[in-house]
Design an enzyme around this catalytic site. Structure first.
Site, PDB file in Angstrom:
ATOM      1  N   GLY A  41       0.770  -1.247   0.000  1.00 56.77           N
ATOM      2  CA  GLY A  41       0.000   0.000   0.000  1.00 56.77           C
ATOM      3  C   GLY A  41       0.796   1.289   0.000  1.00 56.77           C
ATOM      4  CD  GLU A  96       1.237   0.410   7.225  1.00 61.14           C
ATOM      5  OE1 GLU A  96       0.919   0.559   6.025  1.00 61.14           O
ATOM      6  OE2 GLU A  96       0.831  -0.528   7.906  1.00 61.14           O
ATOM      7  CG  ASP A  97      -1.456   1.461   3.271  1.00 63.44           C
ATOM      8  OD1 ASP A  97      -1.215   1.153   4.458  1.00 63.44           O
ATOM      9  OD2 ASP A  97      -2.009   0.683   2.480  1.00 63.44           O
ATOM     10  CG  ASP A 100      -8.056   0.157  10.628  1.00 63.18           C
ATOM     11  OD1 ASP A 100      -8.697   0.928  11.337  1.00 63.18           O
ATOM     12  OD2 ASP A 100      -8.598  -0.799  10.029  1.00 63.18           O
ATOM     13  CB  THR A 101      -6.377  -2.320  14.635  1.00 63.60           C
ATOM     14  OG1 THR A 101      -5.365  -3.066  13.967  1.00 63.60           O
ATOM     15  CG2 THR A 101      -7.729  -2.616  14.025  1.00 63.60           C
ATOM     16  N   GLY A 102      -3.627  -0.522  14.318  1.00 67.22           N
ATOM     17  CA  GLY A 102      -2.258  -0.337  14.813  1.00 67.22           C
ATOM     18  C   GLY A 102      -1.524  -1.649  15.018  1.00 67.22           C
ATOM     19  CE  LYS A 128     -10.179   3.219   7.544  1.00 67.44           C
ATOM     20  NZ  LYS A 128     -10.427   1.821   7.111  1.00 67.44           N
ATOM     21  CG  ASP A 156      -5.524  -3.557  -1.710  1.00 71.42           C
ATOM     22  OD1 ASP A 156      -5.079  -3.074  -0.649  1.00 71.42           O
ATOM     23  OD2 ASP A 156      -5.874  -4.750  -1.818  1.00 71.42           O
TER      24      ASP A 156
HETATM   25  P1  IMP Z   1      -3.912  -2.319  11.114  1.00 77.36           P
HETATM   26  O1  IMP Z   1      -2.947  -3.420  11.429  1.00 77.36           O
HETATM   27  O2  IMP Z   1      -5.300  -2.624  11.586  1.00 77.36           O
HETATM   28  O3  IMP Z   1      -3.448  -0.958  11.559  1.00 77.36           O
HETATM   29  O4  IMP Z   1      -4.085  -2.336   9.541  1.00 77.36           O
HETATM   30  C1  IMP Z   1      -3.308  -1.601   8.720  1.00 77.36           C
HETATM   31  C2  IMP Z   1      -3.416  -2.130   7.310  1.00 77.36           C
HETATM   32  O5  IMP Z   1      -4.758  -2.480   6.962  1.00 77.36           O
HETATM   33  C3  IMP Z   1      -3.020  -1.032   6.347  1.00 77.36           C
HETATM   34  O6  IMP Z   1      -1.644  -1.072   6.086  1.00 77.36           O
HETATM   35  C4  IMP Z   1      -3.847  -1.358   5.143  1.00 77.36           C
HETATM   36  O7  IMP Z   1      -3.127  -2.261   4.310  1.00 77.36           O
HETATM   37  C5  IMP Z   1      -5.067  -2.045   5.664  1.00 77.36           C
HETATM   38  N1  IMP Z   1      -6.203  -1.088   5.712  1.00 77.36           N
HETATM   39  C6  IMP Z   1      -6.732  -0.478   6.807  1.00 77.36           C
HETATM   40  N2  IMP Z   1      -7.721   0.350   6.468  1.00 77.36           N
HETATM   41  C7  IMP Z   1      -7.814   0.275   5.115  1.00 77.36           C
HETATM   42  C8  IMP Z   1      -8.666   0.941   4.150  1.00 77.36           C
HETATM   43  O8  IMP Z   1      -9.541   1.769   4.449  1.00 77.36           O
HETATM   44  N3  IMP Z   1      -8.447   0.618   2.844  1.00 77.36           N
HETATM   45  C9  IMP Z   1      -7.497  -0.279   2.442  1.00 77.36           C
HETATM   46  N4  IMP Z   1      -6.687  -0.894   3.306  1.00 77.36           N
HETATM   47  C10 IMP Z   1      -6.844  -0.630   4.630  1.00 77.36           C
HETATM   48 MG    MG Z   2      -0.766  -1.942   4.389  1.00 77.43          MG
END
Ligand code: IMP
Ligand code: MG
Length: 172
Positions: A41, A96-97, A100-102, A128, A156
């Site tokens: 991403g 990072e793109d 989200d949850t981290g 996010k 994506d």
């Molecule tokens: P985390 O581990 O929950 O922080 O997820 C992070 C990863 O989830 C990011 O690097 C993205 O690849 C994917 N992700 C989270 N939100 C989105 C979204 O809205 N669109 C696309 N990919 C997302």
């Molecule tokens: Mg990602």
């Protein structure tokens, strides 16, 4: 048909990337900066970011994914592509793109620490923050969002839409 609603235009992205690159350039002056993009991403964001930096840096990529195919992080992360350069004693900027949850980020920060990095900071295109579960906050953020699924500019939805030059909220 899915509906795409623009969140950041090409011009807005460029402005934000240039501004963040200026800050990073000043923060990392005289440091051994290694910029590491989280695949896939971050690839477009990373390409724009490093070209806007005013300092030298080394580049690498790391692949990380959570087990499973759902749109929610499963909580268990695995490395799908490791870094190739030795980061021992170096100052790491993880790109990072979306944070989200981290969960992904918390895992990668721990991993970089185990590799002997001198310092680790995070630069995210999008934060996010409302769904955060781990106590990680990007040090540099281009834009904050509260909800919705994002695509474009490298990001994506089931491998589609990465090529779009702007950032969109997708309604399926
Ligand atoms: P985390 O581990 O929950 O922080 O997820 C992070 C990863 O989830 C990011 O690097 C993205 O690849 C994917 N992700 C989270 N939100 C989105 C979204 O809205 N669109 C696309 N990919 C997302
Ligand atoms: Mg990602």
């Amino acid at each position: 048909m899915s509906e795409l609603i623009e969140v950041l235009s090409k011009q807005e992205i460029q402005k934000k990337v240039d501004a963040i690159a200026k800050t990073i350039s000043s923060d990392y002056k005289d440091k051994k900066l290694v910029v590491i993009g989280v695949l896939k991403g971050s690839f477009i964001f990373m390409a724009d970011l490093v070209r806007a930096l005013e300092i030298p840096c080394e580049l690498d990529f790391i692949g990380a994914s959570s087990y499973g195919l759902s749109d929610q992080t499963s909580g268990t992360i695995k490395i799908t592509k490791d870094i190739n350069i030795d980061i021992k004693g170096k100052d790491i900027l993880l790109v990072e793109d979306i944070v989200d949850t981290g969960t992904t980020l918390a895992f990668l920060i721990k991993y970089m620490n185990e590799c002997g990095a001198n310092s680790i900071k995070v630069c995210a295109l999008l934060d996010k923050y409302e769904r955060r579960e781990k106590s990680v906050t990007p040090d540099y953020t281009c834009h904050k969002i509260t909800e919705g699924f994002i695509v474009g500019y490298g990001i994506d939805y089931a491998e589609h839409y990465r090529y779009l030059p702007a950032v969109y909220h997708i309604k399926t």
